[in-house]
Design an enzyme around this catalytic site. Structure first.
Site, PDB file in Angstrom:
ATOM      1  N   CYS A  96      -1.216   2.324  -5.189  1.00 44.35           N
ATOM      2  CA  CYS A  96      -0.515   3.496  -4.645  1.00 44.35           C
ATOM      3  C   CYS A  96      -0.106   4.458  -5.772  1.00 44.35           C
ATOM      4  O   CYS A  96      -0.967   4.994  -6.468  1.00 44.35           O
ATOM      5  CB  CYS A  96       0.664   3.061  -3.791  1.00 44.35           C
ATOM      6  SG  CYS A  96       1.356   4.382  -2.764  1.00 44.35           S
ATOM      7  N   HIS A 194      -2.107   0.046   0.251  1.00 48.50           N
ATOM      8  CA  HIS A 194      -1.303  -1.115  -0.127  1.00 48.50           C
ATOM      9  C   HIS A 194      -2.010  -2.391   0.335  1.00 48.50           C
ATOM     10  O   HIS A 194      -1.873  -2.786   1.499  1.00 48.50           O
ATOM     11  CB  HIS A 194       0.084  -1.040   0.514  1.00 48.50           C
ATOM     12  CG  HIS A 194       0.967  -0.006  -0.076  1.00 48.50           C
ATOM     13  ND1 HIS A 194       1.761  -0.247  -1.179  1.00 48.50           N
ATOM     14  CD2 HIS A 194       1.181   1.285   0.267  1.00 48.50           C
ATOM     15  CE1 HIS A 194       2.435   0.847  -1.483  1.00 48.50           C
ATOM     16  NE2 HIS A 194       2.102   1.789  -0.627  1.00 48.50           N
ATOM     17  N   GLU A 196      -1.243  -5.386  -0.258  1.00 47.98           N
ATOM     18  CA  GLU A 196      -0.242  -6.401   0.083  1.00 47.98           C
ATOM     19  C   GLU A 196       0.332  -6.201   1.482  1.00 47.98           C
ATOM     20  O   GLU A 196       1.005  -7.088   2.024  1.00 47.98           O
ATOM     21  CB  GLU A 196       0.890  -6.398  -0.960  1.00 47.98           C
ATOM     22  CG  GLU A 196       1.896  -5.296  -0.839  1.00 47.98           C
ATOM     23  CD  GLU A 196       1.452  -3.946  -1.405  1.00 47.98           C
ATOM     24  OE1 GLU A 196       2.288  -3.031  -1.460  1.00 47.98           O
ATOM     25  OE2 GLU A 196       0.265  -3.831  -1.805  1.00 47.98           O
TER      26      GLU A 196
END
Length: 212
Positions: A96, A194, A196
């Site tokens: 990001c 992202h 994650e």
């Protein structure tokens, strides 16, 4: 400004048998805990660190970032890591804002970046709703980072600034215009989304990076 909480531990758990393990750069502007938990869910361990020696000795380095570009860069400079990161030789993954700071320049806050990726970061056109928040597709996948990932897989994004299409793009996304949602230059990788927070596909991308 967010208080920086540094982990000074020198213990790095093995990453798939690799000697140095994985370090998540902790400079006060990252979504570091969510990334650490995502790595743990894959069965690996990581440490959070701003220590230059620990980062240089890692087998893999993750450079996260959340927030405003100029403030994040100032926090990075306060650790001295703005000079260290561009010289790293192992695989490095910017996530990001981390990816955006690895670029040459960002319009947000008139910010000079680390110049790892030779491209500027610009703001979405006013015709688009910003920030872009939510799931969107990645395509034109060109790297082992995307091993096992299907074209037009969905990833989770939150951002108001983007990287235009360029020679270092290894994935693209369309939000009004088509832009580069992932970059690679030698051992440096960057993803605008992202991983994650991107379910099984995002976890696979993290796993691919950790196994490069």
């Amino acid at each position: 400004m967010e208080e920086i909480k540094f982990n000074k531990s020198k213990e790095v758990s093995p990453l798939g048998g690799l000697k140095g393990g994985v370090v998540i750069i902790n400079y006060g502007a990252g979504n570091i805990q969510s990334i650490k938990f995502a790595i743990q869910r894959l069965g690996f361990e990581a440490v959070l660190s701003h220590d230059e020696e620990e980062i240089r000795n890692a087998d893999k380095v993750i450079f996260p970032g959340v927030g405003e570009a100029s403030s994040a860069m100032e926090m990075l400079k306060s650790t001295g890591l703005d000079k260290v990161i561009p010289t790293l030789k192992q695989p490095v993954l910017g996530i990001c804002l981390g990816m955006q700071l690895m670029c040459k320049y960002c319009e947000e806050g008139d910010t000079k970046g680390l110049n790892i990726f030779d491209v500027d970061v610009v703001k979405f056109d006013d015709r688009e709703k910003v920030p872009q928040i939510g799931w969107n597709q990645i395509e034109n996948l060109k790297s082992d980072l995307f091993k096992g990932i299907n074209e037009k897989e969905y990833m989770y994004l939150v951002h108001s600034f983007y990287v235009p299409i360029n020679e270092e793009a290894i994935a693209t996304t369309t939000y009004g215009i088509k832009y580069a949602s992932a970059l690679q230059e030698k051992n440096f990788y960057g993803v605008q989304f992202h991983p994650e927070k991107s379910s099984k596909a995002g976890a696979q991308i993290l796993k691919n990076f950790l196994e490069l």
